[in-house]
Design a protein around this motif. Sequence first.
Motif: not given
Length: 297
Positions: A165-166, A169-170, A177, A248
Amino acid sequence: MATYSNPQYSAANYQTNRPRYRETLVDTILAYHKRDNPGAETNVAVDVATGTGIFARQLPEHFAKVMATDISGTMLESARASSASQAIEYVESAAEDLSFLGDSSVDVMTVATGAHWFDTERFAAEARRVLRPTGTLAIFGYTGFGHFVDYPQCDKIIKEFGLGDDRLGRFWDRGREVLVNGYREYHAIFTRDAWTHVTRNIYPNTIEGESVANVPAVVGSGPVVMDFQVTWRVLQDFLLTWSTLTLYHKEHPERENAALAVVREMMAAAGSADMDEQLNVQWEEILLMCRPPQSRN
């Protein structure tokens, strides 16, 4: 995925640095297509979500007619430029709307590392519509992760880079997925809807959640999908093609390119200083094949 149509995303970089598929993969699909399948033909093949046409270019020598689709006109421009000498008809089209194809008109439909971006239910319904009763659907791909045989400490680093998540991922669409889970969602749909001869092959047995999944899979003794030999430099160039990097760095423009940073992190963990060191990587891959339900109701 919309990122592939973003002007900031390089289709040329994708074409140059994405993995290639094994030359024998088409033979593997055709062997399945013809096995216990009287009347199976090789007249029409359609490669859906073709991107820059990397896999589509393997099809013309096996089929009388080859079409390839993608939702991104930018990617198709690169595909056409890379296959100018081949008889491939490229069509800008969403995977869930193949209205340019007639009912029961396709012998083999392939999706190379793209089916995770689709609306799974709508695509399955459209594939069912256009495939002949004796047709074959082959969905395959690679997760981008794998087992570094000589440097297993790198397995976790690259997964945290892609899924944390950091980190990236997000920024992925939900489709990521579906791929990381080995296309198990598609297997469930095809089984529920009475597709026949459903088979899912994976390699190696490191697919996320596979050990506790209630979805059958054949674990191969070696790769059948990918042909991707890498050095640290080649790995870095591959990671630079990941679509989520654009998102990102849009949020974090001040940060060093994340792909460069993670390769440096992996090299430090491996104690390697040679960007051109040949790496032994068992890349995660999935090959899901099936035939349409015999009832069209």
